[in-house]
Motif scaffolding. Structure first.
Motif, PDB file in Angstrom:
ATOM      1  N   THR A 227       0.914  -1.173   0.164  1.00 49.92           N
ATOM      2  CA  THR A 227      -0.055  -0.052   0.105  1.00 49.92           C
ATOM      3  C   THR A 227       0.821   1.236   0.016  1.00 49.92           C
ATOM      4  O   THR A 227       0.205   2.274   0.345  1.00 49.92           O
ATOM      5  CB  THR A 227      -0.879  -0.038   1.294  1.00 49.92           C
ATOM      6  OG1 THR A 227      -0.283   0.043   2.399  1.00 49.92           O
ATOM      7  CG2 THR A 227      -1.834  -1.162   1.312  1.00 49.92           C
ATOM      8  N   ASP A 228       2.101   1.341  -0.465  1.00 49.21           N
ATOM      9  CA  ASP A 228       3.055   2.534  -0.084  1.00 49.21           C
ATOM     10  C   ASP A 228       3.235   3.105  -1.482  1.00 49.21           C
ATOM     11  O   ASP A 228       4.189   3.966  -1.616  1.00 49.21           O
ATOM     12  CB  ASP A 228       4.486   1.774   0.343  1.00 49.21           C
ATOM     13  CG  ASP A 228       4.154   1.272   1.557  1.00 49.21           C
ATOM     14  OD1 ASP A 228       3.609   1.689   2.432  1.00 49.21           O
ATOM     15  OD2 ASP A 228       5.137   0.440   2.134  1.00 49.21           O
ATOM     16  N   TYR A 229       2.341   2.761  -2.491  1.00 46.19           N
ATOM     17  CA  TYR A 229       2.941   3.318  -3.848  1.00 46.19           C
ATOM     18  C   TYR A 229       1.606   3.687  -4.511  1.00 46.19           C
ATOM     19  O   TYR A 229       1.608   3.643  -5.674  1.00 46.19           O
ATOM     20  CB  TYR A 229       3.718   2.188  -4.558  1.00 46.19           C
ATOM     21  CG  TYR A 229       4.830   1.791  -4.046  1.00 46.19           C
ATOM     22  CD1 TYR A 229       5.968   2.572  -4.131  1.00 46.19           C
ATOM     23  CD2 TYR A 229       5.084   0.763  -3.454  1.00 46.19           C
ATOM     24  CE1 TYR A 229       7.187   2.234  -3.440  1.00 46.19           C
ATOM     25  CE2 TYR A 229       6.209   0.051  -2.633  1.00 46.19           C
ATOM     26  CZ  TYR A 229       7.482   0.929  -2.707  1.00 46.19           C
ATOM     27  OH  TYR A 229       8.527   0.367  -2.077  1.00 46.19           O
TER      28      TYR A 229
END
Length: 300
Positions: A227-229
């Motif tokens: 979920t970091d991009y």
């Protein structure tokens, strides 16, 4: 399979595997391959066809004369559905989130005969509760309801075919995530020892885990959602993402788009640079097409 779908699919090109070369891959001793579903068809490419194939077969088997679905103003799902409906002689209709507007995607939908209804975001959210093909209240006789993004069990069958075409050994599979349907199909189809990573295109992506689990036939522990991009949220972008997409094209001759595939490959490269993947791993990344979306970002 319905003869009309067989005839359409016979016109598609092959989805090949392309090996990527990059200094970070050599340095970390990791292989990266791309499953080129973007090459299947200039319009009905990638996971859009994979998800729709068996849904359409079911609709045709029921004698449906119209397919009704929902999506955003730049929806790849609706773009593919409208084109296929035009080609197969099936009426199509869609609920579009937001105020009435015009853009190249919507122009295509109208050109291919899709009837559009623009609805408020609240009404759009309410439509998500209807999951069955005959579940939409007030639907016309002979109309087949298809939830957002083709997110139903039948979609997983087509995605499984994508996995079966990978003819090299592999340790990791990566794919972009919107509704999570493609991710669920991949999880179901790979061996239990293969790790699967879904790269969320949406901010607040953890809710996708519940949606993916609901599609799986049994619990599986070989997957996770990254979920970091998301670069600020769905259809949001930043200059470094656009710069990465342009550089990726120059180095690989593979065109990405900034909503799904660009974010995933940016994330893969970043994780490789950070040593996330152990040496010796072979990664297969799914190019899910959707390149028509580039028209909203001045990309070719």
């Amino acid at each position: 399979m319905h003869p009309k779908l067989i005839a359409l699919e016979n016109q598609f090109a092959r989805s090949i595997l392309t090996k990527v070369s990059a200094p970070c891959l050599d340095r970390e001793q990791v292989e990266l391959w791309i499953k080129r579903d973007d090459l299947l068809h200039p319009i009905v490419s990638g996971n859009k066809w994979r998800k729709l194939k068996y849904i359409l077969n079911h609709a045709l088997s029921l004698g449906a004369i119209k397919i009704v679905s929902m999506g955003g103003a730049y929806s790849n799902h609706l773009h593919a559905l409208a084109y296929i409906g035009h080609r197969l002689g099936i009426q199509t209709e869609a609920f579009i989130r937001g105020e009435p507007q015009s853009n190249p995607t919507l122009s295509d939908l109208r050109q291919w005969g899709m009837h559009l209804h623009f609805v408020s975001r609240e009404d759009y959210r309410n439509l998500r509760q209807y999951k069955e093909c005959n579940g939409l209240p007030g639907n016309d006789t002979g109309a087949y309801w298809l939830p957002e993004g083709g997110s139903v069990d039948l979609a997983l069958q087509g995605v499984a075919e994508l996995v079966s075409e990978i003819d090299i050994p592999y340790d990791v599979v990566c794919c972009p995530c919107g509704t999570g349907t493609t991710l669920a199909g991949i999880i179901e189809a790979v061996r239990p020892d293969v790790r699967v990573f879904g790269f969320s295109a949406l901010k607040g992506g953890p809710f996708l885990r519940h949606d993916v689990e609901a599609l799986l036939t049994q619990p599986r522990g070989n997957w996770e959602i990254v979920t970091d991009y998301h670069f600020g949220g769905f259809a949001r972008t930043k200059p470094d993402l656009i710069e990465f997409i342009e550089q990726f094209l120059n180095e690989t001759s593979v065109l990405l788009e900034p909503i799904y595939t660009g974010k995933m490959f940016y994330g893969i490269y970043d994780l490789i640079e950070k040593g996330f993947f152990p040496a010796g791993r072979r990664i297969v990344a799914m190019h899910t097409g959707g390149l028509q979306g580039n028209r909203g970002f001045c990309l070719t």
